[in-house]
Design an enzyme around this catalytic site. Structure first.
Site, PDB file in Angstrom:
ATOM      1  N   SER A   7      16.682  -2.086 -35.963  1.00 55.67           N
ATOM      2  CA  SER A   7      15.797  -1.813 -34.830  1.00 55.67           C
ATOM      3  C   SER A   7      15.507  -0.324 -34.742  1.00 55.67           C
ATOM      4  CB  SER A   7      16.448  -2.274 -33.529  1.00 55.67           C
ATOM      5  OG  SER A   7      15.726  -1.739 -32.436  1.00 55.67           O
ATOM      6  N   HIS A  32      12.514  -4.207 -36.989  1.00 56.45           N
ATOM      7  CA  HIS A  32      12.335  -4.672 -35.610  1.00 56.45           C
ATOM      8  C   HIS A  32      11.868  -3.495 -34.756  1.00 56.45           C
ATOM      9  CE1 HIS A  32      13.217  -7.459 -32.275  1.00 56.45           C
ATOM     10  NE2 HIS A  32      13.730  -6.418 -31.624  1.00 56.45           N
ATOM     11  N   MET A  36       8.883  -1.411 -24.866  1.00 58.56           N
ATOM     12  CA  MET A  36       9.308  -1.605 -23.472  1.00 58.56           C
ATOM     13  C   MET A  36       8.318  -0.912 -22.543  1.00 58.56           C
ATOM     14  SD  MET A  36      13.359  -0.916 -23.825  1.00 58.56           S
ATOM     15  CE  MET A  36      14.309  -1.558 -25.214  1.00 58.56           C
ATOM     16  N   HIS A  65       8.636  -6.644 -30.895  1.00 59.12           N
ATOM     17  CA  HIS A  65       9.240  -7.335 -29.748  1.00 59.12           C
ATOM     18  C   HIS A  65       8.693  -6.721 -28.466  1.00 59.12           C
ATOM     19  CE1 HIS A  65      13.339  -8.084 -27.482  1.00 59.12           C
ATOM     20  NE2 HIS A  65      12.347  -8.787 -26.984  1.00 59.12           N
ATOM     21  N   MET A  67       8.656  -6.307 -24.849  1.00 60.67           N
ATOM     22  CA  MET A  67       9.369  -6.480 -23.576  1.00 60.67           C
ATOM     23  C   MET A  67       8.441  -5.932 -22.500  1.00 60.67           C
ATOM     24  SD  MET A  67      13.110  -5.434 -24.955  1.00 60.67           S
ATOM     25  CE  MET A  67      12.424  -4.724 -26.444  1.00 60.67           C
ATOM     26  N   MET A 136      17.871 -13.426 -27.151  1.00 57.35           N
ATOM     27  CA  MET A 136      18.515 -12.172 -26.756  1.00 57.35           C
ATOM     28  C   MET A 136      20.012 -12.405 -26.546  1.00 57.35           C
ATOM     29  SD  MET A 136      16.103  -9.928 -26.722  1.00 57.35           S
ATOM     30  CE  MET A 136      17.231  -8.609 -26.269  1.00 57.35           C
TER      31      MET A 136
HETATM   32  C1  DX5 Z   1      17.328  -4.404 -26.638  1.00 52.39           C
HETATM   33  C2  DX5 Z   1      16.437  -4.470 -27.846  1.00 52.39           C
HETATM   34  C3  DX5 Z   1      17.182  -4.533 -29.121  1.00 52.39           C
HETATM   35  C4  DX5 Z   1      18.036  -3.325 -29.424  1.00 52.39           C
HETATM   36  C5  DX5 Z   1      19.222  -3.802 -30.180  1.00 52.39           C
HETATM   37  O1  DX5 Z   1      16.556  -4.579 -25.508  1.00 52.39           O
HETATM   38  O2  DX5 Z   1      15.582  -5.610 -27.795  1.00 52.39           O
HETATM   39  O3  DX5 Z   1      16.330  -4.830 -30.211  1.00 52.39           O
HETATM   40  O4  DX5 Z   1      17.383  -2.347 -30.164  1.00 52.39           O
HETATM   41  O5  DX5 Z   1      20.074  -2.728 -30.361  1.00 52.39           O
HETATM   42  P1  DX5 Z   1      21.618  -2.934 -30.691  1.00 52.39           P
HETATM   43  O6  DX5 Z   1      21.704  -3.629 -32.020  1.00 52.39           O
HETATM   44  O7  DX5 Z   1      22.147  -1.547 -30.703  1.00 52.39           O
HETATM   45  O8  DX5 Z   1      22.186  -3.787 -29.584  1.00 52.39           O
HETATM   46 ZN    ZN Z   2      14.468  -6.230 -29.651  1.00 48.19          ZN
END
Ligand code: DX5
Ligand code: ZN
Length: 218
Positions: A7, A32, A36, A65, A67, A136
């Protein structure tokens, strides 16, 4: 072996291009990208200009992704910027079938995501329309949290429904994946796993990516 998708959220923002090249040369195929909006989740990241800037420097699949409270207004721009998979949340305010249609009209794969408190059944009305599922395993908003391992139980529920309908949709988990729980997640049936902190928090990203990939072999 599960597909490990680093990510970008946990990358060093002062050297995005180098980070992306470095993980791609380690063998990463899926990146990924967490978007946000400061409303759906209490954090802000980056917009489609980041996706557009990175697109020419890598052949990795861009797994975006969203959000966002109202993602429908942004899908076309994320598609044009070079996303390959665009995932929206079942909990968002946009009409999900409209989002999925629009993602498909843009020629991209459509994903749906559920937050930890959302039941897997929320995905069922849309299973015949989507190509990607994101479960999630932390409350979305921040990297570096601990995995809520009970969320892994949703995978078998979703898989059973997909199998009953003759569907084979990859299930990705997102949040808190690390070397100590990656095998458990693979055993629970995760086909793909996001790894932010576990890859970009390591001084040797390539080694961390390879270790997670190997440990996910079951
Ligand atoms: C959280 C994100 C994840 C995040 C995961 O809201 O959607 O994709 O980057 O990060 P780690 O692997 O550090 O939990
Ligand atoms: Zn994510």
């Amino acid at each position: 072996m599960a597909v490990i998708a680093p990510s970008l959220l946990s990358a060093d923002f002062t050297r995005m291009g180098e980070e992306v090249r470095e993980i791609e040369s380690a063998g990463t195929q899926v990146l990924h990208i967490d978007i946000m909006d400061g409303h759906f989740v209490p954090n802000l990241t980056f917009g489609y200009s980041m996706v557009k800037a990175l697109r020419p420097i890598t052949g990795m699949v861009f797994d975006v992704h969203l959000m966002m409270t109202d993602p429908v207004n942004y899908i076309e721009n994320f598609a044009k910027a070079g996303s390959d998979v665009i995932t929206v949340h079942t909990e968002c305010d946009s009409e999900l079938d409209k989002c999925i249609d629009l993602i498909h009209k843009c020629g991209k794969k459509a994903g749906l995501s559920i937050k930890p408190k959302t039941s897997p059944e929320a995905l069922f009305p849309y299973l015949d329309m989507i190509e990607h599922i994101l479960v999630m395993t932390v409350e979305p908003g921040f990297g570096g949290q601990s995995m809520m391992t009970d969320c892994l139980d949703k995978i078998s529920v979703i898989k059973a429904e997909c199998t009953a309908r003759g569907l084979n949709i990859p299930i990705m988990i997102d949040g808190g994946v690390n070397a100590s729980n990656v095998r458990m997640a693979a055993k629970a049936g995760a086909d793909m796993m996001v790894a932010g902190n576990a890859v970009f928090g390591a001084s040797d990203r390539a080694a961390a990516f390879r270790e997670l990939s190997e440990l996910s072999q079951i």
